[in-house]
Design a protein around this motif. Structure first.
Motif, PDB file in Angstrom:
ATOM      1  N   ARG A 116       5.983  23.042   6.174  1.00  0.00           N
ATOM      2  CA  ARG A 116       4.778  22.702   5.437  1.00  0.00           C
ATOM      3  C   ARG A 116       4.555  21.204   5.482  1.00  0.00           C
ATOM      4  O   ARG A 116       5.450  20.422   5.180  1.00  0.00           O
ATOM      5  CB  ARG A 116       4.873  23.187   3.982  1.00  0.00           C
ATOM      6  CG  ARG A 116       4.571  24.685   3.871  1.00  0.00           C
ATOM      7  CD  ARG A 116       4.677  25.202   2.456  1.00  0.00           C
ATOM      8  NE  ARG A 116       6.059  25.196   2.044  1.00  0.00           N
ATOM      9  CZ  ARG A 116       6.575  24.374   1.160  1.00  0.00           C
ATOM     10  NH1 ARG A 116       5.811  23.497   0.532  1.00  0.00           N
ATOM     11  NH2 ARG A 116       7.846  24.432   0.869  1.00  0.00           N
TER      12      ARG A 116
ATOM     13  N   ALA B 143       9.438   6.979   3.162  1.00  0.00           N
ATOM     14  CA  ALA B 143       8.533   5.875   2.812  1.00  0.00           C
ATOM     15  C   ALA B 143       8.652   4.836   3.911  1.00  0.00           C
ATOM     16  O   ALA B 143       9.745   4.566   4.426  1.00  0.00           O
ATOM     17  CB  ALA B 143       8.906   5.287   1.458  1.00  0.00           C
TER      18      ALA B 143
ATOM     19  N   VAL C  35       0.870  -1.170   0.000  1.00  0.00           N
ATOM     20  CA  VAL C  35       0.000   0.000   0.000  1.00  0.00           C
ATOM     21  C   VAL C  35       0.907   1.221   0.000  1.00  0.00           C
ATOM     22  O   VAL C  35       1.942   1.219   0.656  1.00  0.00           O
ATOM     23  CB  VAL C  35      -0.894   0.015   1.259  1.00  0.00           C
ATOM     24  CG1 VAL C  35      -1.828   1.210   1.232  1.00  0.00           C
ATOM     25  CG2 VAL C  35      -1.678  -1.275   1.372  1.00  0.00           C
ATOM     26  N   GLU C  36       0.512   2.238  -0.782  1.00  0.00           N
ATOM     27  CA  GLU C  36       1.211   3.518  -0.796  1.00  0.00           C
ATOM     28  C   GLU C  36       1.313   4.009   0.643  1.00  0.00           C
ATOM     29  O   GLU C  36       0.284   4.209   1.299  1.00  0.00           O
ATOM     30  CB  GLU C  36       0.324   4.481  -1.589  1.00  0.00           C
ATOM     31  CG  GLU C  36       1.043   5.357  -2.570  1.00  0.00           C
ATOM     32  CD  GLU C  36       0.045   6.203  -3.341  1.00  0.00           C
ATOM     33  OE1 GLU C  36      -0.841   5.632  -4.002  1.00  0.00           O
ATOM     34  OE2 GLU C  36       0.147   7.430  -3.266  1.00  0.00           O
ATOM     35  N   ASP C  37       2.507   4.193   1.155  1.00  0.00           N
ATOM     36  CA  ASP C  37       2.637   4.650   2.535  1.00  0.00           C
ATOM     37  C   ASP C  37       3.891   5.508   2.652  1.00  0.00           C
ATOM     38  O   ASP C  37       4.966   5.015   2.986  1.00  0.00           O
ATOM     39  CB  ASP C  37       2.677   3.446   3.489  1.00  0.00           C
ATOM     40  CG  ASP C  37       2.340   3.836   4.927  1.00  0.00           C
ATOM     41  OD1 ASP C  37       2.118   5.033   5.175  1.00  0.00           O
ATOM     42  OD2 ASP C  37       2.289   2.935   5.783  1.00  0.00           O
ATOM     43  N   HIS C  38       3.720   6.784   2.355  1.00  0.00           N
ATOM     44  CA  HIS C  38       4.862   7.692   2.384  1.00  0.00           C
ATOM     45  C   HIS C  38       4.394   9.072   2.792  1.00  0.00           C
ATOM     46  O   HIS C  38       3.201   9.360   2.776  1.00  0.00           O
ATOM     47  CB  HIS C  38       5.556   7.743   1.021  1.00  0.00           C
ATOM     48  CG  HIS C  38       4.629   7.999  -0.126  1.00  0.00           C
ATOM     49  ND1 HIS C  38       4.157   9.262  -0.438  1.00  0.00           N
ATOM     50  CD2 HIS C  38       4.059   7.172  -1.022  1.00  0.00           C
ATOM     51  CE1 HIS C  38       3.356   9.183  -1.487  1.00  0.00           C
ATOM     52  NE2 HIS C  38       3.271   7.928  -1.863  1.00  0.00           N
TER      53      HIS C  38
ATOM     54  N   GLY D 194      14.564  22.747   2.760  1.00  0.00           N
ATOM     55  CA  GLY D 194      14.720  21.303   2.756  1.00  0.00           C
ATOM     56  C   GLY D 194      13.413  20.628   2.431  1.00  0.00           C
ATOM     57  O   GLY D 194      12.351  21.055   2.891  1.00  0.00           O
ATOM     58  N   ASP D 195      13.509  19.606   1.620  1.00  0.00           N
ATOM     59  CA  ASP D 195      12.345  18.842   1.205  1.00  0.00           C
ATOM     60  C   ASP D 195      12.593  17.428   1.692  1.00  0.00           C
ATOM     61  O   ASP D 195      13.536  16.781   1.257  1.00  0.00           O
ATOM     62  CB  ASP D 195      12.267  18.914  -0.321  1.00  0.00           C
ATOM     63  CG  ASP D 195      11.380  17.843  -0.881  1.00  0.00           C
ATOM     64  OD1 ASP D 195      10.328  17.611  -0.284  1.00  0.00           O
ATOM     65  OD2 ASP D 195      11.757  17.253  -1.915  1.00  0.00           O
TER      66      ASP D 195
ATOM     67  N   TYR E  75      11.400  13.440   2.620  1.00  0.00           N
ATOM     68  CA  TYR E  75      10.509  12.379   2.159  1.00  0.00           C
ATOM     69  C   TYR E  75      10.806  11.155   2.999  1.00  0.00           C
ATOM     70  O   TYR E  75      11.952  10.921   3.376  1.00  0.00           O
ATOM     71  CB  TYR E  75      10.799  12.106   0.675  1.00  0.00           C
ATOM     72  CG  TYR E  75       9.898  11.073   0.055  1.00  0.00           C
ATOM     73  CD1 TYR E  75       8.607  11.426  -0.336  1.00  0.00           C
ATOM     74  CD2 TYR E  75      10.325   9.757  -0.125  1.00  0.00           C
ATOM     75  CE1 TYR E  75       7.768  10.494  -0.904  1.00  0.00           C
ATOM     76  CE2 TYR E  75       9.488   8.816  -0.692  1.00  0.00           C
ATOM     77  CZ  TYR E  75       8.210   9.186  -1.078  1.00  0.00           C
ATOM     78  OH  TYR E  75       7.374   8.266  -1.644  1.00  0.00           O
TER      79      TYR E  75
ATOM     80  N   PHE F 103       9.348  -1.906   5.643  1.00  0.00           N
ATOM     81  CA  PHE F 103       8.591  -3.129   5.898  1.00  0.00           C
ATOM     82  C   PHE F 103       9.532  -4.184   6.460  1.00  0.00           C
ATOM     83  O   PHE F 103      10.746  -4.045   6.366  1.00  0.00           O
ATOM     84  CB  PHE F 103       7.893  -3.579   4.618  1.00  0.00           C
ATOM     85  CG  PHE F 103       6.903  -2.552   4.175  1.00  0.00           C
ATOM     86  CD1 PHE F 103       5.737  -2.351   4.897  1.00  0.00           C
ATOM     87  CD2 PHE F 103       7.163  -1.713   3.113  1.00  0.00           C
ATOM     88  CE1 PHE F 103       4.837  -1.364   4.547  1.00  0.00           C
ATOM     89  CE2 PHE F 103       6.275  -0.720   2.759  1.00  0.00           C
ATOM     90  CZ  PHE F 103       5.109  -0.549   3.468  1.00  0.00           C
TER      91      PHE F 103
ATOM     92  N   VAL G 128       0.289  23.334  -2.136  1.00  0.00           N
ATOM     93  CA  VAL G 128       1.560  23.850  -1.620  1.00  0.00           C
ATOM     94  C   VAL G 128       2.207  22.989  -0.544  1.00  0.00           C
ATOM     95  O   VAL G 128       3.372  23.198  -0.220  1.00  0.00           O
ATOM     96  CB  VAL G 128       1.391  25.287  -1.073  1.00  0.00           C
ATOM     97  CG1 VAL G 128       0.913  26.220  -2.161  1.00  0.00           C
ATOM     98  CG2 VAL G 128       0.447  25.347   0.109  1.00  0.00           C
TER      99      VAL G 128
END
Lengths: 721, 721
Positions: free
Chosen positions: A435, A558, A416-419, A553-554, A556, A561, A473
């Motif tokens: 943000r 995920a 499943v998409e989980d991020h 800073g960006d 991310y 598992f 945004v």
């Protein structure tokens, strides 16, 4: 701004011969009346499963089905229009009993689909051998009931078209980015032309995970080219949105005579209503934790998702785990009774340990919180001294003590998409804007993320401005569900802070001549080892901007598992679990059949608590909701129609119903969590009902295997004993 | 929302004895009257230089000084309040002539500061030897004048406090992030609590680079806790904001008799008014390009920034380069006359070549556009056949032909913060949101950035939504000035697209089994080498989201500087230059002294033109503004007071004043630019005035060394010849 209203059928099962909107359109002030014919894109919510239309056309399958949407200049005109829409129905006989629905020749909800939508089986070890190894077998059936989220703010949305033709939708939602997708699909717009904004939300508890009125509000705004406000009344809210699945659970447990579990066979049957929605996922979650916090060598865990014409069910704090925990923990008390063992001793003897393999096939990375929470709860509660308590004052009163444990996964699970993303900008004065796309419905995730950002950048939390979810945004952080946001968005925030931290330390190194790796940022100041230096983060930020160093800073993250994932096994699996133990002391008065909670202890392993006060708030809230679930809340549905559609007739706990609750934390550092944190949104509600039921059972010496434990039910039970 | 108004002194020089606001405050509907005493933070614009207060206290130094700000329920009440503020002035004798101001015993604008604020000298080679090598020396003085930007939308802002206490300011500004800093400083707020939003802007041309009313609007909103709208009237706009510097330029050129330049000595004197603002930077820019497009072995380039009590000057399209280009290019025609050479031939003989060292010390990386633009302009214009033209129809009419070239730097230069961020999110359907902090004031940068994003991600430009600057959510892209945004933000956009492109190609590779490096994205489809495959970007995006691959990109780009930078030399230097040549054919009628432009050719080297139509628009706009500058526009200032404060008395070109303009592009690919682009915002205005002046001079055989060339001025000139 126009006022929107929806026409709900209220028939649980019917054919629609005709829908006539002409009279409605002629009412002064009525601007638009939309039906299934007026959806430019796809007429479907299309959530987990694609069987739920935004507007029904010829078939009604539950009371909350939507026939039409109206937009008018005033609320009066909108209501008049709703009343003026003529719908020509032929009512049908629905199917309302989940067990009847499973029979081979049962009346079908959908002509071309079996009422048994799915049957999941998770099997591990040799069940026959497991039961053969058992000295005792206990076998019981449990029944949980249909309940309502009863969030303070009902479902609502305001939609309008922006200058650049984007459709803007302000909505009370847990899932801004999924909403965007669904709205775009229905309106036939590209996703970037839909902007979903979720301000602070007045409660959700899973009930605002699926889209409610936001798509309809946007359709009305698109059709009228005017802003539209569409807010459900409390009655409409009760009538339509997904509820907690009522589940029937057959639980068979084998154990040796010294109390070691040898096998379990669990069959859960969930009534999901006519649309699958997240129903199959909820039942999957139930199956996947049907063993609770206990090690069982041989297990067969089954779950049926069954369609009926009852109210639809889906996500609700715990996502099935409260239901199955009720069964698991009642079953442990049955077994303790049979073995004449102390319930706490039985639990400690069987609880999972780090490295144990679960029946789902995955190896649990860390399970220390189970034993620790049981021991800490027993100590705090005074479990071993409980019988020393003085007798109740009145002869009709009986006192009892109960314990229950929980295991709860963090995140959505594999496949499943989980991020989550998060973004940070540091201004030249060292203040930051964070943000996040994570909706805050009161659980306080924005505060947690601000703390994590401040900690990582060595600034004060007051220097963090959190910018609330706005899909144009803020990064997609996925839904605020599954006890996942502090963990996953927290990790995204740490990642987002890194480029800024690097720039600050580079400047600091140039200024001081010290190596970056010896420097750190704390409390707004630069530190060399443990010494605070005379450089503020603010001054470093200003210099970094001047030197063209990145100050954005960006981040991310995920979800990870389990390393050793059983590819041929259960399709979902989690990397992180939360644990907890709750204990209740109750006083049952046989004259009134009322249950009074005299004491309540909750001990939870949340990993490192980033904000202990908010963790405590979540625990208190979960237990309060669990008390409602245990003792008073129940939707009364007759032939698919809910009889109690208001907070007058559907009782939720008030402050007077909440006992003294003592909370303690077991903080076992989670190495993959942000600063060691796991989560706490859902776990506290799971063990509350079984802890209370076990205490009531203990008080009266009779099994309490059905929820809720209302005075009426208790009276019936006692009468038959 | 309240209406804000500002009280401007209109005295060019005075002492303030007392400010009485009591009567103003008593007017019904007046909510607040603020003076210098009411600024919670710093009472200063603090732009390049910190000498300009938001509100003056005891000293007035120019007509536009602000005494007070008013907020009232209606515009009428606000105006009444402005009129009711009593200011007790003692007028002083100001200093209004820049040459008088430079004299040792001149009256001073500031008691403790010299009127000559700065004197920059850039020197290279041996000036004495250079002039000794010369066969001819020409020596002339040029005078440019004070002009107004006359943007369509006057300066304005709407300010209010948001839910989270942030101060939100919508404003017509070129510099959202710098505005944020200035507003935060004045309001004594952290920067993250100020949110500056710049929607599409109705023109700016440098006149909205410095803060205008946005700080005052925010102060009023903070003081009243109400939304405030503060918009300048046209008269107030003329009265207050910075203008283009009037510059006196002494230009001495040595050359061999075959026309090779040997030396130049240029002294530019700029009247910047009483506040330095960007004045020193403008004069620095003038000095740094005083050689034009020509190679000069020995040079001394001087620039004086001088304070007076005249209107303040600062940024205006070209940032000084139009003024110095007028002098350089008139000087080349003087030299051509003296040598009896064709002006085009003289220019081709001396123009800079790739690898030449400039007098500022830097080596020019690429200069091919100079020669190419001259040759292309001559060809298009028919320079060599110009004399074949038929005679004018009336004996009072004279025809002339003029040429002028320009060199213009891209970006702010070394030692100055010069960077941009951009962010892209790709939705699961493959549409994107591009967030930029670059203000679009009509130059079309948002379109350019959308094209660059689409190209990089292989999608259609229609699939790009550009989110307009909002400092809380869009990356800092620095100011929209200095012909820098397409270049620097364009590069940031390319960088922002990379992580998304990588995710898409990874999915594509998994789907097709082909290596990512053989795959590309074009026109919404996946391509393998040149073959279009049956995978849309949309489908790949959906899969990438499902697979938890990052679909967000944060791009950053900091301006590069010349590799071989003269550390001990001029403090600013650029890495990229734009070039252009313009040619004008004019008809001068001695009866009316009117100049009619009969033909105009503009050839510019913009690097690769990302959007040829918008490049042409910028060229046409620059030339039109240049025609106004050449022939009609002039602010008439008497003793520091502007006499023509309206568009009735200050004439700008109308469509009837614009001749046929033929534009051509020389597209020399710039390896560091986005897809080879450089820029075009400013260059087109630089050579227009000298091309026209050279043509008028050619027509009449008299030198035209002063701007503007109005009929009155021409009449005076002819009378004296």
């Amino acid at each position: 701004m126009l006022i929107g209203k929806l026409l709900y059928t209220r028939y649980p099962c019917a054919k629609i011969l005709n829908i006539n909107t002409i009279n409605a359109l002629e009412i002064p002030g009525v601007i638009a009346v939309l039906t299934h014919k007026d959806v430019p894109g796809e007429n479907s919510y299309k959530y987990w499963y694609d069987d739920h239309p935004l507007f029904v056309s010829d078939t009604v399958v539950y009371q909350g089905d939507i026939i039409a949407a109206v937009a008018a200049e005033t609320e009066e005109a909108a209501i008049a229009a709703i009343n003026a829409i003529e719908v020509d129905y032929t009512p049908c006989d629905g199917i309302f009993d989940v067990h009847d629905a499973m029979k081979p020749n049962a009346r079908r909800v959908w002509p071309d689909r079996d009422n048994v939508h799915s049957h999941l089986v998770i099997e591990r070890g040799d069940l026959k051998k497991g039961f053969a190894d058992a000295d005792v077998v206990v076998d019981h059936t449990y029944q949980t009931h249909l309940v309502e989220h009863a969030f303070m703010e009902t479902e609502g949305a305001v939609a309008y078209t922006e200058d650049d033709k984007s459709m803007v939708v302000y909505t009370s939602s847990q899932t801004p980015h999924r909403d965007r997708k669904q709205i775009a699909r229905a309106l036939n717009l590209p996703e970037n032309m839909v902007r979903v904004i979720t301000p602070f939300i007045g409660g959700a508890f899973g009930g605002k995970d699926e889209a409610h009125v936001q798509i309809h509000a946007a359709l009305l705004a698109q059709a009228t080219n005017r802003p539209v406000s569409l807010i459900r009344s409390r009655e409409e809210s009760f009538l339509t949105h997904v509820k907690r699945h009522p589940v029937t659970i057959h639980y068979q447990t084998g154990a040796t005579k010294d109390g070691k579990l040898t096998a379990i066979h669990v069959v859960s049957i969930g009534d999901t209503g006519p649309y699958v929605g997240a129903g199959e996922e909820v039942m999957g979650a139930i199956a996947s934790v049907s063993f609770g916090v206990y090690k069982v060598p041989d297990a067969r865990l089954e779950a049926y998702t069954v369609l009926t014409n009852n109210p639809i069910c889906g996500a609700f704090r715990g996502f099935g785990v409260p239901q199955i925990t009720f069964a698991i923990e009642r079953q442990m008390d049955h077994l303790a009774n049979k073995l004449n063992m102390d319930p706490v001793e039985l639990r400690l003897k069987n609880c999972l340990k780090t490295g144990d393999r679960l029946p789902t096939g995955i190896v649990i990375r860390e399970a220390g919180g189970i034993k620790a929470s049981i021991e800490e709860a027993a100590k705090t509660f005074g479990w071993n001294r409980r019988k020393e308590e003085s007798e109740p004052t009145r002869p009709s009163q009986y006192r009892g003590w109960g314990v229950a444990c929980t295991l709860h996964p963090v995140g959505l699970g594999h496949n499943v998409e989980d991020h989550a993303g998060a973004a940070i900008d540091m201004a030249p004065d060292g203040s930051i804007t964070l943000r996040t796309g994570a909706a805050d419905m009161g659980q306080g995730v924005h505060t947690i993320l601000a703390q994590i950002a401040a900690e990582t950048l060595g600034i004060k939390v007051e220097s963090v401005k959190v910018f609330k979810p706005d899909t144009s945004v803020t990064p997609d952080a996925g839904p605020s569900v599954a006890t996942r946001q502090s963990y996953i968005s927290g990790n995204a925030v740490i990642n987002a802070a890194q480029p800024i931290r690097k720039s600050l330390l580079l400047v600091a190194s140039e200024e001081t001549g010290l190596k970056p790796e010896t420097l750190s940022l704390r409390g707004g100041y630069l530190h060399a080892e443990d010494e605070q230096l005379n450089y503020t983060v603010s001054a470093l930020a200003s210099k970094a901007h001047q030197r063209n160093l990145p100050m954005h800073g960006d981040g991310y993250y995920a979800m990870r598992f389990p390393g050793e994932f059983p590819v041929d096994g259960y399709p979902y699996a989690n990397h992180v679990f939360c644990y907890g133990t709750q204990m209740a002391k109750v006083l049952v008065d046989l004259e009134t059949c009322e249950v009074t909670i005299e004491d309540f202890v909750a001990v939870h392993d949340v990993g490192k608590a980033i904000n202990p006060q908010s963790v405590r708030g979540q625990i208190m809230g979960g237990i309060t909701q669990g008390i409602g679930y245990s003792l008073m809340e129940e939707l009364i549905v007759e032939n698919g129609q809910t009889q109690n559609l208001s907070l007058d007739s559907y009782l939720i706990p008030t402050s007077k119903d909440v006992p003294r609750i003592r909370t303690k934390l077991v903080e076992i550092y989670e190495p993959d969590g942000p600063y060691g944190a796991k989560g706490i949104g859902e776990p506290p509600i799971n063990p509350t009902a079984p802890a209370i039921a076990n205490a009531v059972s203990d008080a009266l010496g009779i099994p309490i295997d059905e929820l809720p434990i209302t005075p009426e039910k208790l009276f019936e039970l006692i009468k038959h004993t």
